[in-house]
Motif scaffolding. Structure first.
Motif, mmCIF file in Angstrom:
data_model
loop_
_atom_site.group_PDB
_atom_site.id
_atom_site.type_symbol
_atom_site.label_atom_id
_atom_site.label_comp_id
_atom_site.label_asym_id
_atom_site.label_seq_id
_atom_site.Cartn_x
_atom_site.Cartn_y
_atom_site.Cartn_z
ATOM 1 N N SER A 190 5.707 -5.315 -39.433
ATOM 2 C CA SER A 190 4.651 -4.898 -40.347
ATOM 3 C C SER A 190 4.966 -5.339 -41.767
ATOM 4 N N TRP A 191 3.894 -5.516 -42.547
ATOM 5 C CA TRP A 191 3.982 -5.886 -43.951
ATOM 6 C C TRP A 191 3.099 -4.917 -44.728
ATOM 7 N N PHE A 192 3.715 -4.094 -45.592
ATOM 8 C CA PHE A 192 2.996 -3.074 -46.352
ATOM 9 C C PHE A 192 2.995 -3.465 -47.822
ATOM 10 N N LEU A 252 -0.383 -6.194 -42.855
ATOM 11 C CA LEU A 252 -0.489 -6.749 -41.513
ATOM 12 C C LEU A 252 0.461 -6.024 -40.570
ATOM 13 N N ILE A 253 0.013 -5.808 -39.329
ATOM 14 C CA ILE A 253 0.844 -5.214 -38.291
ATOM 15 C C ILE A 253 0.781 -6.105 -37.058
ATOM 16 N N LEU A 254 1.930 -6.492 -36.555
ATOM 17 C CA LEU A 254 2.026 -7.222 -35.298
ATOM 18 C C LEU A 254 2.629 -6.273 -34.274
ATOM 19 N N ASP A 255 1.804 -5.809 -33.337
ATOM 20 C CA ASP A 255 2.222 -4.799 -32.371
ATOM 21 C C ASP A 255 1.462 -5.053 -31.072
ATOM 22 N N PRO A 256 2.156 -5.366 -29.983
ATOM 23 C CA PRO A 256 1.471 -5.693 -28.731
ATOM 24 C C PRO A 256 0.701 -4.530 -28.131
ATOM 25 N N GLY A 278 -2.937 -7.292 -30.690
ATOM 26 C CA GLY A 278 -1.563 -7.516 -31.120
ATOM 27 C C GLY A 278 -1.429 -7.879 -32.585
ATOM 28 N N ARG A 279 -2.519 -8.287 -33.214
ATOM 29 C CA ARG A 279 -2.509 -8.663 -34.628
ATOM 30 C C ARG A 279 -3.572 -7.834 -35.342
ATOM 31 N N ASN A 280 -3.132 -6.929 -36.220
ATOM 32 C CA ASN A 280 -4.039 -5.954 -36.804
ATOM 33 C C ASN A 280 -3.901 -5.887 -38.316
ATOM 34 N N PRO A 281 -5.025 -5.841 -39.038
ATOM 35 C CA PRO A 281 -4.965 -5.680 -40.493
ATOM 36 C C PRO A 281 -4.502 -4.285 -40.859
ATOM 37 N N TRP A 282 -3.819 -4.181 -41.979
ATOM 38 C CA TRP A 282 -3.410 -2.892 -42.525
ATOM 39 C C TRP A 282 -4.267 -2.658 -43.760
ATOM 40 N N PRO A 283 -5.314 -1.847 -43.673
ATOM 41 C CA PRO A 283 -6.248 -1.693 -44.792
ATOM 42 C C PRO A 283 -5.550 -1.244 -46.064
ATOM 43 N N ALA A 284 -6.020 -1.797 -47.207
ATOM 44 C CA ALA A 284 -5.458 -1.431 -48.506
ATOM 45 C C ALA A 284 -5.731 0.038 -48.789
ATOM 46 N N LYS A 285 -4.710 0.757 -49.236
ATOM 47 C CA LYS A 285 -4.863 2.181 -49.514
ATOM 48 C C LYS A 285 -5.630 2.445 -50.808
#
Length: 348
Positions: free
Chosen positions: A139-141, A150-154, A159-166
């Motif tokens: 993950s990248w926060f 970004l989150i890479l989690d199977p 498996g490739r998911n955005p991490w919405p801006a807080k």
């Protein structure tokens, strides 16, 4: 398979997945069942497990390959506290409180990475349990919370998911960082004195997280511990704040310190233990460096009755973690560092 009981809480990792899935639900083929804390909190930040007590790079030997199930790399390459000048080093403390105090001091004395607002906290970890197979996640926060991560989690979506801006400038999105919308920058601004930090944690108004439930001192304490867990698992903290958070967490009413807990990779450390309503939650730290190793959560219903301190037995009481069938959950942080952009990783 039946859905979990409605009163069953989400651990901080699964809150992240639920929050993310609610924002990208249209892209999901099969949304996972929603779970809630017993106090009906609508968590403003879903927490994954991004934190390390110190933001340090750890050798990433396979650099993206599957993590070994048994022997994971050390959670920190930070040197331990300076040795004594004596030819025969003094023995370390053997009591839990002493172990935690030494670990917190080591964490606080680690080099500060000096993260910039445009950078990201990157981490690589193992996750196990919570009705999922053991797997690796990256993950990248965003440090400032204003750009997407970004989150890479199977186990999530494709498996490739955005991490919405807080702190995104959009209708309904918070624009001020706080315990309700924490960022690395916010955590870096917290007091480095454990007692002052404890007061900040206990005095923050969390009533808006509760729907139709009267806030009680016990709930305030549980929310405070929940926020500490969220910071270590997801946000990360600069060294001085990390050390203070460890000690402050141990002072929150309803928590205790135990000498031996294990993370998802089998590494043992000292832990601060609390409950979030129906789960026993242990935040595990390396006894020498103070690095955050991971979390272990166990349903209270899986454990013997609580002791005089109100907490269930210590040790490794996780019948569900590791088999992908139960609600018990564990994680292990393998790498945690500051990077310049999405998908940038530690190279050492």
């Amino acid at each position: 398979m039946n859905n979990p009981p409605e009163m069953l809480p989400a651990d901080r990792q699964r809150f992240l997945k639920e929050h993310l899935m609610s924002e990208i639900a249209a892209e999901r083929d099969a949304p996972r069942p929603r779970r809630r804390l017993v106090w009906l909190i609508a968590s403003p930040l879903a927490v994954g497990a991004l934190a390390a007590v110190t933001v340090v790079a750890v050798p990433d030997r396979d650099h993206g390959g599957a993590a070994p199930a048994g022997a994971a790399p050390s959670a920190s390459s930070t040197p331990s506290a300076s040795p004594t000048p004596s030819a025969t080093p003094l023995p370390g403390p053997t009591d839990p409180a002493g172990m935690l105090a030494r670990a917190a001091k080591a964490a606080a004395s680690s080099p500060d990475p000096g993260a910039r607002a445009t950078q990201f906290v990157y981490r690589r970890e193992i996750q196990d349990g919570a009705r999922e197979t053991k797997h690796e996640r990256k993950s990248w926060f965003p440090v400032d919370g204003r750009s997407g991560g970004l989150i890479l989690d199977p186990t999530m979506g494709n498996g490739r998911n955005p991490w919405p801006a807080k702190l995104a400038d959009s209708p309904g999105a918070p624009r001020t960082a706080s315990f309700d919308a924490p960022t690395y920058e916010f955590v870096a601004s917290l007091p480095t004195d454990p007692q002052q930090l404890l007061q900040r944690l206990l005095s923050f108004d969390r009533a808006k997280r509760v729907s139709g439930t009267l806030m009680t001192p016990k709930l305030y304490n549980q929310f405070a511990f929940d926020d500490v867990q969220m910071i270590f698992q997801n946000i990360a903290a600069p060294p001085a704040v990390a050390g203070a958070l460890m000690e402050a967490a141990a002072k929150i009413p309803g928590t205790s310190v135990v000498a031996d807990e294990a993370d998802a990779a089998g590494r043992h450390g000292v832990a601060v233990v609390g409950t979030n309503g129906t789960m026993r939650v242990a935040l595990v730290f390396d006894r020498t460096t103070g690095a955050f190793l991971g979390v272990r959560e166990v349903l209270l219903s899986d454990l013997p009755p609580a002791g005089p301190d109100g907490l269930p037995p210590t040790g490794d009481p996780s019948p569900g973690a590791g088999n992908g069938k139960g609600y018990d959950y564990a994680s292990a942080i393998l790498t945690s560092t500051i990077v310049d952009g999405l998908e940038a990783e530690a190279t050492n």
